[in-house]
Enzyme design. Sequence first.
Site, PDB file in Angstrom:
ATOM      1  N   HIS A  86      17.181  40.899  15.479  1.00 23.99           N
ATOM      2  CA  HIS A  86      18.233  40.937  14.481  1.00 23.99           C
ATOM      3  C   HIS A  86      17.736  40.166  13.246  1.00 23.99           C
ATOM      4  CE1 HIS A  86      22.807  40.369  13.435  1.00 23.99           C
ATOM      5  NE2 HIS A  86      22.101  40.810  12.433  1.00 23.99           N
ATOM      6  N   GLU A 144      18.519  41.637   5.842  1.00 27.80           N
ATOM      7  CA  GLU A 144      18.104  40.386   6.497  1.00 27.80           C
ATOM      8  C   GLU A 144      17.333  39.493   5.528  1.00 27.80           C
ATOM      9  OE1 GLU A 144      18.979  39.077   9.513  1.00 27.80           O
ATOM     10  OE2 GLU A 144      20.371  40.764   9.434  1.00 27.80           O
ATOM     11  N   HIS A 148      19.584  36.305   4.283  1.00 26.25           N
ATOM     12  CA  HIS A 148      19.135  35.076   4.964  1.00 26.25           C
ATOM     13  C   HIS A 148      17.794  34.562   4.434  1.00 26.25           C
ATOM     14  CE1 HIS A 148      22.373  35.966   7.735  1.00 26.25           C
ATOM     15  NE2 HIS A 148      21.869  37.179   7.920  1.00 26.25           N
TER      16      HIS A 148
END
Length: 408
Positions: A86, A144, A148
Amino acid sequence: MRAAALVLGSVAGSALANFNPVDAFNLFTRNAQISSGCSTSGPASCHNTTRQSNLCCFESPGGLLLQTQFWDTNPSTGPSDSWTIHGLWPDNCDGTFTENCDPSRAYTNIASLLSAQGASDTLSFMQEYWVDINGQNEQFWEHEWSTHGTCYSTLEPSCLPSGSAKGAEAVAFFNTVVSLFKTLPTYDWLSSAGITPSTSKTYTLSQITSAVKSAHGFIPSLNCDSSTTINQISYYFNLKGSLLDGQFVPIDAPEKGTCASSGLKYPPKSGSGSGSSPTTSAGGSSPTTSGGLPSKAHLQASTTGGLLTAGTWSTQTPATYTISGSPSSFTLSTSKGPCAVSSGTLTCGSSVSSPSTFSAVSSGGQLLLAFQGSTSWTSDKTPSGTDQEAVFTGTGHSVDYTIAIVST
Ligand SMILES: *[C@@H]1O[C@H](CO)[C@@H](O)[C@H](O)[C@H]1NC(C)=O
């Protein structure tokens, strides 16, 4: 709130390592990862007792790192015998977090960025193991990274060597996540504890977390759909040094996930989902044990040379080591016999009656050999010619170095 369990770093030989012969052999990320020049001997993120001023070398405020993995079965994604990536998220030390820290670096076309900057191996791995549930891999990777990845202080472009290509910090992020994921083979860890996907069996939360703890050493957190269908696992770390090439220090999950304590379903993947390929396993081109650890490897010192069959250090042709186990716990042997650390000295041979257990620590796109959690090794001097130097654990002798596990 969260306990430290330090994997001791070593900056052994970093000054000498401008030319690192290990890089050329590294099968895990064959891409030359940018060097941060940061030491890994300072405090781990979230464990400093004084204010750290160089946030290129100390991850802050997002010093609680979560490597999250999916078990997607509805629809199924990825290989039926592996969890999928993930992400790697920088939470604050208290568990709060920020996202989307730098929209100016929300890069698009991650696949091209990776190929253009020498990370094609990382990209191929991602196409199999970092897959979106709806097949939108590129969007997932962009998300992603921008959500992040842009929040890592140690990945600020100003922390990279001058002249680094635009987006190099994102390439480094993907390389690092892939390399860390390879050390966390959830499927293999569960299956060796008898926990396998099933349409009928159920498991308790503690069965699952204990199985991971016995293989990895630390407790993960588990998330479930509708509180009983296992869907995600999170492994927690602090970081020493930079995300470019620092060391991940595993810790117990400081928070509980969303799964109930019993009646947990771990359904099989259908095998018909996007990107599924049931028979592949993580790793490079040569045979691997579980979790991407090679089954045959050279042990290369970070400064020069490598280890011979007796476990000594030399610049002669390195020996082939046979590896059995998982990245968090394996044994080594050579043509001379099994290997052990005995009175602080590495030895391989028929006289070894109880082989030692070693682990692999992901650092800067390499897997480093660790004994009792430490990746530091030390000898009386650097060998040359036909010299063989004894290899000691720790840093007590004149020359310090790390040892990379390099697939043959
Ligand atoms: C640790 O360093 C960070 C970054 O400089 C700082 O914000 C934090 O207050 C420091 N923690 C302690 C306990 O000094």
